[in-house]
Scaffold this motif. Sequence first.
Motif, PDB file in Angstrom:
ATOM      1  N   PRO A  96     -48.544 -20.938  62.536  1.00  0.00           N
ATOM      2  CA  PRO A  96     -49.551 -20.001  62.041  1.00  0.00           C
ATOM      3  C   PRO A  96     -48.934 -18.746  61.419  1.00  0.00           C
ATOM      4  O   PRO A  96     -49.645 -17.843  61.014  1.00  0.00           O
ATOM      5  CB  PRO A  96     -50.354 -19.658  63.302  1.00  0.00           C
ATOM      6  CG  PRO A  96     -49.375 -19.799  64.417  1.00  0.00           C
ATOM      7  CD  PRO A  96     -48.421 -20.889  64.000  1.00  0.00           C
ATOM      8  N   ASP A  97     -47.600 -18.700  61.339  1.00  0.00           N
ATOM      9  CA  ASP A  97     -46.912 -17.505  60.856  1.00  0.00           C
ATOM     10  C   ASP A  97     -45.886 -17.874  59.783  1.00  0.00           C
ATOM     11  O   ASP A  97     -44.684 -17.922  60.050  1.00  0.00           O
ATOM     12  CB  ASP A  97     -46.231 -16.794  62.035  1.00  0.00           C
ATOM     13  CG  ASP A  97     -45.629 -15.455  61.627  1.00  0.00           C
ATOM     14  OD1 ASP A  97     -46.134 -14.839  60.668  1.00  0.00           O
ATOM     15  OD2 ASP A  97     -44.643 -15.043  62.264  1.00  0.00           O
ATOM     16  N   VAL A  98     -46.365 -18.179  58.577  1.00  0.00           N
ATOM     17  CA  VAL A  98     -45.499 -18.536  57.454  1.00  0.00           C
ATOM     18  C   VAL A  98     -45.577 -17.413  56.427  1.00  0.00           C
ATOM     19  O   VAL A  98     -46.665 -17.111  55.907  1.00  0.00           O
ATOM     20  CB  VAL A  98     -45.916 -19.874  56.804  1.00  0.00           C
ATOM     21  CG1 VAL A  98     -45.039 -20.197  55.605  1.00  0.00           C
ATOM     22  CG2 VAL A  98     -45.879 -20.999  57.834  1.00  0.00           C
ATOM     23  N   LYS A  99     -44.463 -16.793  56.143  1.00  0.00           N
ATOM     24  CA  LYS A  99     -44.439 -15.698  55.174  1.00  0.00           C
ATOM     25  C   LYS A  99     -44.836 -16.232  53.789  1.00  0.00           C
ATOM     26  O   LYS A  99     -44.377 -17.295  53.371  1.00  0.00           O
ATOM     27  CB  LYS A  99     -43.031 -15.090  55.127  1.00  0.00           C
ATOM     28  CG  LYS A  99     -42.919 -13.900  54.209  1.00  0.00           C
ATOM     29  CD  LYS A  99     -41.524 -13.310  54.255  1.00  0.00           C
ATOM     30  CE  LYS A  99     -41.417 -12.128  53.301  1.00  0.00           C
ATOM     31  NZ  LYS A  99     -40.059 -11.594  53.248  1.00  0.00           N
ATOM     32  N   ASN A 100     -45.688 -15.490  53.107  1.00  0.00           N
ATOM     33  CA  ASN A 100     -46.160 -15.827  51.753  1.00  0.00           C
ATOM     34  C   ASN A 100     -46.921 -17.157  51.702  1.00  0.00           C
ATOM     35  O   ASN A 100     -46.902 -17.836  50.673  1.00  0.00           O
ATOM     36  CB  ASN A 100     -44.998 -15.857  50.744  1.00  0.00           C
ATOM     37  CG  ASN A 100     -44.247 -14.561  50.690  1.00  0.00           C
ATOM     38  OD1 ASN A 100     -44.836 -13.489  50.752  1.00  0.00           O
ATOM     39  ND2 ASN A 100     -42.934 -14.640  50.594  1.00  0.00           N
ATOM     40  N   ASP A 101     -47.598 -17.514  52.787  1.00  0.00           N
ATOM     41  CA  ASP A 101     -48.337 -18.776  52.809  1.00  0.00           C
ATOM     42  C   ASP A 101     -49.441 -18.733  51.757  1.00  0.00           C
ATOM     43  O   ASP A 101     -50.104 -17.713  51.580  1.00  0.00           O
ATOM     44  CB  ASP A 101     -48.941 -19.020  54.189  1.00  0.00           C
ATOM     45  CG  ASP A 101     -49.299 -20.476  54.423  1.00  0.00           C
ATOM     46  OD1 ASP A 101     -49.138 -21.298  53.502  1.00  0.00           O
ATOM     47  OD2 ASP A 101     -49.727 -20.786  55.543  1.00  0.00           O
ATOM     48  N   ARG A 102     -49.649 -19.840  51.075  1.00  0.00           N
ATOM     49  CA  ARG A 102     -50.663 -19.915  50.023  1.00  0.00           C
ATOM     50  C   ARG A 102     -51.958 -20.568  50.507  1.00  0.00           C
ATOM     51  O   ARG A 102     -52.891 -20.709  49.740  1.00  0.00           O
ATOM     52  CB  ARG A 102     -50.106 -20.641  48.801  1.00  0.00           C
ATOM     53  CG  ARG A 102     -49.108 -19.764  48.061  1.00  0.00           C
ATOM     54  CD  ARG A 102     -48.628 -20.408  46.775  1.00  0.00           C
ATOM     55  NE  ARG A 102     -47.916 -19.422  45.981  1.00  0.00           N
ATOM     56  CZ  ARG A 102     -48.467 -18.670  45.045  1.00  0.00           C
ATOM     57  NH1 ARG A 102     -49.750 -18.765  44.785  1.00  0.00           N
ATOM     58  NH2 ARG A 102     -47.738 -17.814  44.361  1.00  0.00           N
ATOM     59  N   PHE A 103     -52.000 -20.980  51.747  1.00  0.00           N
ATOM     60  CA  PHE A 103     -53.233 -21.481  52.325  1.00  0.00           C
ATOM     61  C   PHE A 103     -53.840 -20.386  53.187  1.00  0.00           C
ATOM     62  O   PHE A 103     -53.123 -19.657  53.869  1.00  0.00           O
ATOM     63  CB  PHE A 103     -52.991 -22.727  53.182  1.00  0.00           C
ATOM     64  CG  PHE A 103     -52.814 -23.985  52.381  1.00  0.00           C
ATOM     65  CD1 PHE A 103     -53.915 -24.648  51.859  1.00  0.00           C
ATOM     66  CD2 PHE A 103     -51.551 -24.497  52.145  1.00  0.00           C
ATOM     67  CE1 PHE A 103     -53.763 -25.806  51.116  1.00  0.00           C
ATOM     68  CE2 PHE A 103     -51.383 -25.654  51.402  1.00  0.00           C
ATOM     69  CZ  PHE A 103     -52.491 -26.313  50.882  1.00  0.00           C
ATOM     70  N   ALA A 104     -55.171 -20.298  53.158  1.00  0.00           N
ATOM     71  CA  ALA A 104     -55.858 -19.325  54.014  1.00  0.00           C
ATOM     72  C   ALA A 104     -55.473 -19.621  55.453  1.00  0.00           C
ATOM     73  O   ALA A 104     -55.485 -20.761  55.877  1.00  0.00           O
ATOM     74  CB  ALA A 104     -57.358 -19.429  53.818  1.00  0.00           C
TER      75      ALA A 104
ATOM     76  N   ARG B  10     -58.010 -18.547  44.821  1.00  0.00           N
ATOM     77  CA  ARG B  10     -58.026 -19.678  45.748  1.00  0.00           C
ATOM     78  C   ARG B  10     -58.796 -20.827  45.109  1.00  0.00           C
ATOM     79  O   ARG B  10     -59.943 -20.698  44.722  1.00  0.00           O
ATOM     80  CB  ARG B  10     -58.679 -19.299  47.072  1.00  0.00           C
ATOM     81  CG  ARG B  10     -57.898 -18.246  47.807  1.00  0.00           C
ATOM     82  CD  ARG B  10     -57.451 -18.723  49.153  1.00  0.00           C
ATOM     83  NE  ARG B  10     -56.656 -17.653  49.754  1.00  0.00           N
ATOM     84  CZ  ARG B  10     -55.451 -17.822  50.223  1.00  0.00           C
ATOM     85  NH1 ARG B  10     -54.870 -18.983  50.180  1.00  0.00           N
ATOM     86  NH2 ARG B  10     -54.796 -16.814  50.750  1.00  0.00           N
ATOM     87  N   ALA B  11     -58.119 -21.964  45.007  1.00  0.00           N
ATOM     88  CA  ALA B  11     -58.760 -23.158  44.471  1.00  0.00           C
ATOM     89  C   ALA B  11     -59.763 -23.680  45.492  1.00  0.00           C
ATOM     90  O   ALA B  11     -59.843 -23.190  46.614  1.00  0.00           O
ATOM     91  CB  ALA B  11     -57.690 -24.210  44.171  1.00  0.00           C
ATOM     92  N   ALA B  12     -60.514 -24.694  45.109  1.00  0.00           N
ATOM     93  CA  ALA B  12     -61.521 -25.267  46.001  1.00  0.00           C
ATOM     94  C   ALA B  12     -60.909 -25.757  47.311  1.00  0.00           C
ATOM     95  O   ALA B  12     -61.583 -25.819  48.329  1.00  0.00           O
ATOM     96  CB  ALA B  12     -62.236 -26.414  45.295  1.00  0.00           C
ATOM     97  N   ASP B  13     -59.640 -26.091  47.292  1.00  0.00           N
ATOM     98  CA  ASP B  13     -58.979 -26.586  48.508  1.00  0.00           C
ATOM     99  C   ASP B  13     -58.279 -25.473  49.287  1.00  0.00           C
ATOM    100  O   ASP B  13     -57.448 -25.733  50.147  1.00  0.00           O
ATOM    101  CB  ASP B  13     -58.008 -27.705  48.164  1.00  0.00           C
ATOM    102  CG  ASP B  13     -56.934 -27.276  47.170  1.00  0.00           C
ATOM    103  OD1 ASP B  13     -56.888 -26.095  46.786  1.00  0.00           O
ATOM    104  OD2 ASP B  13     -56.129 -28.130  46.780  1.00  0.00           O
ATOM    105  N   HIS B  14     -58.606 -24.219  48.983  1.00  0.00           N
ATOM    106  CA  HIS B  14     -58.112 -23.042  49.708  1.00  0.00           C
ATOM    107  C   HIS B  14     -56.640 -22.728  49.433  1.00  0.00           C
ATOM    108  O   HIS B  14     -56.028 -21.971  50.175  1.00  0.00           O
ATOM    109  CB  HIS B  14     -58.352 -23.173  51.218  1.00  0.00           C
ATOM    110  CG  HIS B  14     -59.775 -23.482  51.547  1.00  0.00           C
ATOM    111  ND1 HIS B  14     -60.757 -22.532  51.494  1.00  0.00           N
ATOM    112  CD2 HIS B  14     -60.377 -24.644  51.902  1.00  0.00           C
ATOM    113  CE1 HIS B  14     -61.914 -23.092  51.814  1.00  0.00           C
ATOM    114  NE2 HIS B  14     -61.711 -24.363  52.049  1.00  0.00           N
ATOM    115  N   PHE B  15     -56.074 -23.299  48.405  1.00  0.00           N
ATOM    116  CA  PHE B  15     -54.683 -23.034  48.035  1.00  0.00           C
ATOM    117  C   PHE B  15     -54.649 -21.900  47.017  1.00  0.00           C
ATOM    118  O   PHE B  15     -55.346 -21.955  46.004  1.00  0.00           O
ATOM    119  CB  PHE B  15     -54.047 -24.296  47.442  1.00  0.00           C
ATOM    120  CG  PHE B  15     -52.576 -24.175  47.136  1.00  0.00           C
ATOM    121  CD1 PHE B  15     -51.636 -24.329  48.140  1.00  0.00           C
ATOM    122  CD2 PHE B  15     -52.137 -23.918  45.844  1.00  0.00           C
ATOM    123  CE1 PHE B  15     -50.280 -24.231  47.866  1.00  0.00           C
ATOM    124  CE2 PHE B  15     -50.788 -23.818  45.562  1.00  0.00           C
ATOM    125  CZ  PHE B  15     -49.854 -23.972  46.576  1.00  0.00           C
TER     126      PHE B  15
END
Length: 197
Positions: free
Chosen positions: A46-54, A93-98
Amino acid sequence: MNTSIRTRSIRTGSMVLMASLLLAACGPAGPPDPKLNLFGEYVRSPDVKNDRFAGGGTSEDRMANFAAYYKAEELQSRLLSAFPCAKSSDTSRAADHFDTSCDLSDKVRAAVQSTGGSVSTIHGRVVLVKHPDGSLELLTLFVANGKLIDATGRTYTGLDDFRANNDLLSSDDVILAPRNITAVPGEGEIVTVWGKE
């Protein structure tokens, strides 16, 4: 055999073994551990720097959220495929939350132009990095006209060139990336390699 000679031989052998272990600990000599599952670590963390997923929540929440939208191979493909950079005024954020937004600095824009590419058609790409302290990061790179560009504006011809010449990663960082890192969207073999040769 004399006891003192035998003792010296054992000490010398122990010292050689100790020196070889110390030298092995100084840096990576071969490929990263093939059992290393960076993608699995990414999905659980749950702790990824610069994560692109919500994000947010626990590891279990994160895995359940991913499972609601993707099969494992679909998620890995979405994560590691190149994506058209969204303008900051667009919904990022795209439809897939990316998150498809790209922060194009002046150096990146200049590098895109020097490759003969167009800022309007630039693609973003992330590589998953595991740092020596165990932390995970998504490092955003850019693809323009068949070239890879990092956030400093440095340009590379491919993954090997990036690993040989980047100043962003160390030889102790491990990355998960497409072997054909300049391909758009980037289908093909995914490799786990050292961040710096």
